[in-house]
Design a protein around this motif. Sequence first.
Motif, PDB file in Angstrom:
ATOM      1  N   ILE A  97       0.856  -1.185   0.000  1.00  0.00           N
ATOM      2  CA  ILE A  97       0.000   0.000   0.000  1.00  0.00           C
ATOM      3  C   ILE A  97       0.890   1.232   0.000  1.00  0.00           C
ATOM      4  O   ILE A  97       1.770   1.375   0.848  1.00  0.00           O
ATOM      5  CB  ILE A  97      -0.904   0.050   1.243  1.00  0.00           C
ATOM      6  N   GLN A  98       0.687   2.097  -0.954  1.00  0.00           N
ATOM      7  CA  GLN A  98       1.475   3.324  -1.027  1.00  0.00           C
ATOM      8  C   GLN A  98       0.550   4.535  -1.012  1.00  0.00           C
ATOM      9  O   GLN A  98      -0.329   4.668  -1.858  1.00  0.00           O
ATOM     10  CB  GLN A  98       2.330   3.334  -2.301  1.00  0.00           C
ATOM     11  N   GLY A 104       0.065  20.693   2.967  1.00  0.00           N
ATOM     12  CA  GLY A 104      -0.850  21.792   3.208  1.00  0.00           C
ATOM     13  C   GLY A 104      -0.092  23.085   3.442  1.00  0.00           C
ATOM     14  O   GLY A 104       1.138  23.157   3.308  1.00  0.00           O
ATOM     15  N   GLU A 105      -0.838  24.119   3.835  1.00  0.00           N
ATOM     16  CA  GLU A 105      -0.252  25.456   3.988  1.00  0.00           C
ATOM     17  C   GLU A 105       0.755  25.534   5.128  1.00  0.00           C
ATOM     18  O   GLU A 105       1.566  26.466   5.184  1.00  0.00           O
ATOM     19  CB  GLU A 105      -1.360  26.486   4.202  1.00  0.00           C
ATOM     20  N   GLU A 106       0.755  24.559   6.036  1.00  0.00           N
ATOM     21  CA  GLU A 106       1.729  24.569   7.132  1.00  0.00           C
ATOM     22  C   GLU A 106       3.165  24.492   6.631  1.00  0.00           C
ATOM     23  O   GLU A 106       4.104  24.892   7.321  1.00  0.00           O
ATOM     24  CB  GLU A 106       1.475  23.399   8.099  1.00  0.00           C
ATOM     25  N   LEU A 107       3.314  23.975   5.407  1.00  0.00           N
ATOM     26  CA  LEU A 107       4.665  23.862   4.853  1.00  0.00           C
ATOM     27  C   LEU A 107       5.307  25.235   4.675  1.00  0.00           C
ATOM     28  O   LEU A 107       6.526  25.366   4.750  1.00  0.00           O
ATOM     29  CB  LEU A 107       4.622  23.129   3.508  1.00  0.00           C
ATOM     30  N   VAL A 108       4.497  26.266   4.454  1.00  0.00           N
ATOM     31  CA  VAL A 108       5.026  27.624   4.316  1.00  0.00           C
ATOM     32  C   VAL A 108       5.703  28.049   5.611  1.00  0.00           C
ATOM     33  O   VAL A 108       6.797  28.622   5.608  1.00  0.00           O
ATOM     34  CB  VAL A 108       3.903  28.617   3.951  1.00  0.00           C
ATOM     35  N   SER A 146       9.026  18.150  -4.100  1.00  0.00           N
ATOM     36  CA  SER A 146       9.273  16.724  -3.895  1.00  0.00           C
ATOM     37  C   SER A 146       8.895  16.300  -2.477  1.00  0.00           C
ATOM     38  O   SER A 146       9.431  16.818  -1.492  1.00  0.00           O
ATOM     39  CB  SER A 146      10.743  16.396  -4.158  1.00  0.00           C
ATOM     40  N   VAL A 147       7.969  15.359  -2.387  1.00  0.00           N
ATOM     41  CA  VAL A 147       7.544  14.837  -1.083  1.00  0.00           C
ATOM     42  C   VAL A 147       8.723  14.194  -0.370  1.00  0.00           C
ATOM     43  O   VAL A 147       8.949  14.404   0.830  1.00  0.00           O
ATOM     44  CB  VAL A 147       6.403  13.808  -1.252  1.00  0.00           C
ATOM     45  N   VAL A 176      -2.807  12.949   3.198  1.00  0.00           N
ATOM     46  CA  VAL A 176      -2.885  11.730   2.384  1.00  0.00           C
ATOM     47  C   VAL A 176      -4.052  11.880   1.420  1.00  0.00           C
ATOM     48  O   VAL A 176      -5.212  11.942   1.831  1.00  0.00           O
ATOM     49  CB  VAL A 176      -3.071  10.479   3.264  1.00  0.00           C
ATOM     50  N   ILE A 177      -3.730  11.983   0.126  1.00  0.00           N
ATOM     51  CA  ILE A 177      -4.765  12.174  -0.890  1.00  0.00           C
ATOM     52  C   ILE A 177      -5.508  10.869  -1.154  1.00  0.00           C
ATOM     53  O   ILE A 177      -6.727  10.806  -1.174  1.00  0.00           O
ATOM     54  CB  ILE A 177      -4.149  12.692  -2.199  1.00  0.00           C
TER      55      ILE A 177
END
Length: 204
Positions: A97-98, A104-108, A146-147, A176-177
């Motif tokens: 399972i992958q 989200g915006e928290e990455l900013v 890149s994740v 998780v999409i």
Amino acid sequence: MENTATENGYWKDAKGNLVAPENIRESDRLADSIVRELYADAKRINEELVKFKQHALDDIRTHLALVVEKYGIKLRGKKGNRVLYSFDGAIKITINIQDRIKFGEELVAAEVLINECMAEWTHDANPNLRTIVEKAFQADSEGKISVYRVLDLLRLEIDDERWRKAMTAIKDSIRVIDSKEYVRVYERDDSGEYKALPLNIAVA
């Protein structure tokens, strides 16, 4: 599979223009024929692979459900990787399972905090660390980050409160999409190592 043509025999080119058969070079006719024959074969193989994957998933899920049923347990959802072996151990089949992830915006906030750290550490920072950090937030030609590079930052142990807050922001930003299941088949070689049976034309 023949070229899409009108009733009067004209061939349609890549731009949608209609071309009279007598104006089409023999080499183009031959290439068209080869491509369409190979496409038909590839389409058939693709459909067989799709059927195989679903068949494998159904069979393994049914088997696992029957195994755990005697313990009064019911399997729920698709989470968790599965492995089955043949009795002699020569064949191994796995379901992996992958999760597909986006940020989200928290990455900013994480990027701002990390940049503050790097600005302060400019003179003392390890060049390799700077490279890792800079690459982590570089977007590709489609504007995607890149994740894997961002998640690699979570492995760095740095004793700084802002860095720790940045790592928390990264974790909070993970979304998780969806999840995708992969069926992989392995066979054991003479040395005892399991080698994947290529089911991808790109690696066959």
